[in-house]
Design a protein around this motif. Structure first.
Motif, PDB file in Angstrom:
ATOM      1  N   UNK A   1       0.816  -1.219   0.000  1.00  0.00           N
ATOM      2  CA  UNK A   1       0.000   0.000   0.000  1.00  0.00           C
ATOM      3  C   UNK A   1       0.848   1.268   0.000  1.00  0.00           C
ATOM      4  N   UNK A   2       1.864   1.410   0.883  1.00  0.00           N
ATOM      5  CA  UNK A   2       2.688   2.624   0.812  1.00  0.00           C
ATOM      6  C   UNK A   2       3.475   2.738  -0.489  1.00  0.00           C
ATOM      7  N   UNK A   3       3.907   1.602  -1.042  1.00  0.00           N
ATOM      8  CA  UNK A   3       4.601   1.656  -2.336  1.00  0.00           C
ATOM      9  C   UNK A   3       3.649   2.138  -3.418  1.00  0.00           C
ATOM     10  N   UNK A   4       2.427   1.638  -3.386  1.00  0.00           N
ATOM     11  CA  UNK A   4       1.384   2.045  -4.331  1.00  0.00           C
ATOM     12  C   UNK A   4       1.088   3.544  -4.196  1.00  0.00           C
ATOM     13  N   UNK A   5       0.854   4.015  -2.969  1.00  0.00           N
ATOM     14  CA  UNK A   5       0.500   5.418  -2.751  1.00  0.00           C
ATOM     15  C   UNK A   5       1.668   6.354  -3.094  1.00  0.00           C
ATOM     16  N   UNK A   6       2.873   5.949  -2.765  1.00  0.00           N
ATOM     17  CA  UNK A   6       4.028   6.778  -3.106  1.00  0.00           C
ATOM     18  C   UNK A   6       4.222   6.910  -4.606  1.00  0.00           C
ATOM     19  N   UNK A   7       4.050   5.793  -5.329  1.00  0.00           N
ATOM     20  CA  UNK A   7       4.149   5.854  -6.789  1.00  0.00           C
ATOM     21  C   UNK A   7       3.048   6.694  -7.403  1.00  0.00           C
TER      22      UNK A   7
ATOM     23  N   UNK B   1      14.049   2.022   1.218  1.00  0.00           N
ATOM     24  CA  UNK B   1      13.312   3.106   1.873  1.00  0.00           C
ATOM     25  C   UNK B   1      14.072   4.422   1.787  1.00  0.00           C
ATOM     26  N   UNK B   2      15.350   4.389   2.100  1.00  0.00           N
ATOM     27  CA  UNK B   2      16.163   5.605   2.052  1.00  0.00           C
ATOM     28  C   UNK B   2      16.250   6.157   0.637  1.00  0.00           C
ATOM     29  N   UNK B   3      16.457   5.265  -0.325  1.00  0.00           N
ATOM     30  CA  UNK B   3      16.619   5.706  -1.710  1.00  0.00           C
ATOM     31  C   UNK B   3      15.348   6.360  -2.245  1.00  0.00           C
ATOM     32  N   UNK B   4      14.181   5.752  -2.023  1.00  0.00           N
ATOM     33  CA  UNK B   4      12.930   6.300  -2.546  1.00  0.00           C
ATOM     34  C   UNK B   4      12.575   7.616  -1.861  1.00  0.00           C
TER      35      UNK B   4
ATOM     36  N   UNK C   1      12.316  11.315  -4.008  1.00  0.00           N
ATOM     37  CA  UNK C   1      11.134  12.179  -3.962  1.00  0.00           C
ATOM     38  C   UNK C   1      11.497  13.590  -3.489  1.00  0.00           C
ATOM     39  N   UNK C   2      12.382  13.698  -2.496  1.00  0.00           N
ATOM     40  CA  UNK C   2      12.771  15.016  -1.979  1.00  0.00           C
ATOM     41  C   UNK C   2      13.589  15.805  -3.006  1.00  0.00           C
ATOM     42  N   UNK C   3      14.444  15.105  -3.733  1.00  0.00           N
ATOM     43  CA  UNK C   3      15.221  15.787  -4.787  1.00  0.00           C
ATOM     44  C   UNK C   3      14.289  16.317  -5.867  1.00  0.00           C
ATOM     45  N   UNK C   4      13.278  15.538  -6.234  1.00  0.00           N
ATOM     46  CA  UNK C   4      12.317  15.995  -7.242  1.00  0.00           C
ATOM     47  C   UNK C   4      11.511  17.192  -6.737  1.00  0.00           C
ATOM     48  N   UNK C   5      11.128  17.174  -5.462  1.00  0.00           N
ATOM     49  CA  UNK C   5      10.371  18.307  -4.919  1.00  0.00           C
ATOM     50  C   UNK C   5      11.189  19.581  -4.987  1.00  0.00           C
ATOM     51  N   UNK C   6      12.455  19.517  -4.551  1.00  0.00           N
ATOM     52  CA  UNK C   6      13.295  20.706  -4.562  1.00  0.00           C
ATOM     53  C   UNK C   6      13.638  21.176  -5.963  1.00  0.00           C
ATOM     54  N   UNK C   7      14.008  20.243  -6.838  1.00  0.00           N
ATOM     55  CA  UNK C   7      14.383  20.629  -8.204  1.00  0.00           C
ATOM     56  C   UNK C   7      13.228  21.205  -8.985  1.00  0.00           C
TER      57      UNK C   7
ATOM     58  N   UNK D   1       2.808  20.942  -8.549  1.00  0.00           N
ATOM     59  CA  UNK D   1       3.428  19.655  -8.846  1.00  0.00           C
ATOM     60  C   UNK D   1       4.599  19.363  -7.924  1.00  0.00           C
ATOM     61  N   UNK D   2       5.405  20.386  -7.632  1.00  0.00           N
ATOM     62  CA  UNK D   2       6.530  20.200  -6.710  1.00  0.00           C
ATOM     63  C   UNK D   2       6.050  19.758  -5.336  1.00  0.00           C
ATOM     64  N   UNK D   3       4.956  20.354  -4.866  1.00  0.00           N
ATOM     65  CA  UNK D   3       4.416  19.997  -3.553  1.00  0.00           C
ATOM     66  C   UNK D   3       3.899  18.561  -3.524  1.00  0.00           C
ATOM     67  N   UNK D   4       3.448  18.051  -4.674  1.00  0.00           N
ATOM     68  CA  UNK D   4       2.899  16.691  -4.724  1.00  0.00           C
ATOM     69  C   UNK D   4       3.963  15.620  -4.513  1.00  0.00           C
ATOM     70  N   UNK D   5       5.239  15.979  -4.664  1.00  0.00           N
ATOM     71  CA  UNK D   5       6.292  14.996  -4.406  1.00  0.00           C
ATOM     72  C   UNK D   5       6.471  14.723  -2.918  1.00  0.00           C
ATOM     73  N   UNK D   6       6.047  15.639  -2.069  1.00  0.00           N
ATOM     74  CA  UNK D   6       6.247  15.469  -0.628  1.00  0.00           C
ATOM     75  C   UNK D   6       5.468  14.277  -0.059  1.00  0.00           C
ATOM     76  N   UNK D   7       4.184  14.066  -0.448  1.00  0.00           N
ATOM     77  CA  UNK D   7       3.512  12.846   0.034  1.00  0.00           C
ATOM     78  C   UNK D   7       4.220  11.567  -0.391  1.00  0.00           C
TER      79      UNK D   7
END
Length: 410
Positions: A14-20, A76-79, A83-89, A172-178
């Motif tokens: 479920x968390x993998x699904x929601x994160x993707x 876990x650490x990698x994913x 996501x955080x790099x994508x949010x900032x970039x 869109x940038x904010x959507x990477x945080x969830x």
């Protein structure tokens, strides 16, 4: 037959699904906003197409430098970090007055990082699910991608109308945080699947090992080329019909969702492989109608029907999983994801270049014809198979714990 509810009872699915899903929504909102922003700034169909799908080209660089990390980092650490790099970039791309060149430089960085994320995510899926549930799990992730692309493109079009393209990019940038939160707090602290040093040299050696098998090479080409050319067609939706591009993208996502549902849930296992080529043909054939310069109703119909053909990728991914040693699953599917997205970026660049010299409708028709030709060539060169060969090591792993396999189409 496994059921959808069984997947969501599996820990960590479920968390993998929601994160993707959150990552996909963020990409679609951001991509539509950036494509519109660049088109308004430059008036260039080529640069607009490149803004939406160009980051995929950077996956080539990541696939030759970073992919050895896909099986050598804690998932876990990698994913979470991706996501955080994508949010900032992405947030940086929305800065007022940022030159177009800087926007594309950031897209390059994000594309390289994305090459790692695909391998980690789908390698982890192979650990979470038993083999008999793997195709259904891939189908559910693709269905989620289709649904959230529909939602993302619809939301992106609305945000562009109500706010601005720049506002859509910020949302869109904010959507990477969830996505980062789902990975950090929803996934277990698993150990890496492989040991050893992460290096470009190791990446090259493993790529060469995967590419050395003719059956694997053929599967990779089938996964990459036909759909890469059709994504090139999609990259021209903005210049073809700026006012309804969001609708066209949403319809494509809807067709993909329908195809993945049917193939993943209802297609009999014994007949799956024979459907791959017809589905690839379906992916390309409707776009030939763009030679007529169709109006919105016919264009929407063609795009929706075509996208059903994206489900061919599920069948090729199942075949790839059977051909890959267990310890290379993350790398193998990272290579698939990177190659697929890189070919999509090349398709977008080619489509934009042809459209620059002719018209968007002509470019769409040319790329659709090329996709059909590639599918025909793959069919004509296919060798009879008596079934996939499995190494003894892979067979032992499957008996013990149940094993391997990677959205964007996509």
């Amino acid at each position: 037959m496994p059921r959808y509810r069984d997947l969501f009872r599996t820990p960590e699915f479920t968390p993998l699904f929601l994160g993707g899903a959150a990552h996909t929504a963020a990409q679609t909102v951001t991509g539509l906003g950036l494509a519109t922003l660049v088109l308004r700034a430059t008036g260039s169909p080529f640069l607009s197409a490149l803004a939406m799908f160009g980051p995929s080209l950077a996956q080539l660089l990541g696939a030759t430098t970073l992919l050895s990390a896909a099986d050598r980092l804690p998932p876990r650490t990698a994913l979470t970090a991706v996501a955080l790099v994508f949010a900032g970039g992405t947030a940086l791309q929305a800065l007022p007055g940022l030159p177009v060149g800087a926007v594309f430089a950031l897209l390059l960085v994000l594309g390289v990082v994305a090459s790692l994320g695909g391998g980690v995510r789908y390698g982890l899926l192979a650990e979470i699910l038993p083999r008999e549930d793997l195709l259904l799990g891939r189908s559910v992730l693709n269905m989620a991608a289709g649904f959230f692309q529909i939602l993302g493109f619809a939301t992106g079009g609305l945000l562009i109308a109500l706010l601005s393209p720049r506002g859509a990019v910020l949302v869109g940038a904010a959507c990477y945080l969830p996505a980062a939160l789902c990975a950090r707090f929803g996934l277990g602290d698993r150990r890496p699947r492989a040991t050893g040093r992460v290096s470009p040299g190791e990446t090259w050696r493993t790529n060469a090992r995967l590419w050395s098998s003719r059956p694997r090479r053929r599967v990779y080409l089938a996964l990459w080329v036909p759909n890469g050319l059709i994504v090139g067609c999609e990259s021209l939706f903005v210049p073809y019909d700026p006012g309804h591009a969001g609708l066209l993208f949403a319809c494509a996502a809807c067709g993909m969702l329908a195809g993945d549902t049917v193939v993943g849930r209802f297609l009999p296992a014994g007949r799956r492989r024979s459907f791959a080529a017809p589905l690839h043909a379906l992916l390309a054939a409707p776009y030939l109608l763009f030679a007529l310069g169709p109006g919105l109703p016919l264009a929407v119909t063609a795009v929706t029907v075509s996208a059903v053909g994206y489900s061919a990728s599920l069948l090729h991914q199942e075949r790839l999983a059977a051909l890959v040693p267990t310890e290379l699953v993350g790398h193998a599917f990272g290579l698939h994801a990177s190659g697929m997205l890189a070919l999509q970026g090349l398709g977008a660049a080619l489509a934009g270049a042809v459209a620059q010299l002719t018209t968007p409708a002509t470019a769409i028709t040319v790329l659709a014809a090329a996709s059909l030709a590639v599918t025909l060539a793959l069919v004509l060169t296919e060798e009879p198979s008596s079934g996939p060969r499995r190494s003894p090591r892979t067979a032992r792993r499957r008996t013990a714990s149940g094993p391997p396999a990677p959205p964007r189409r996509r």
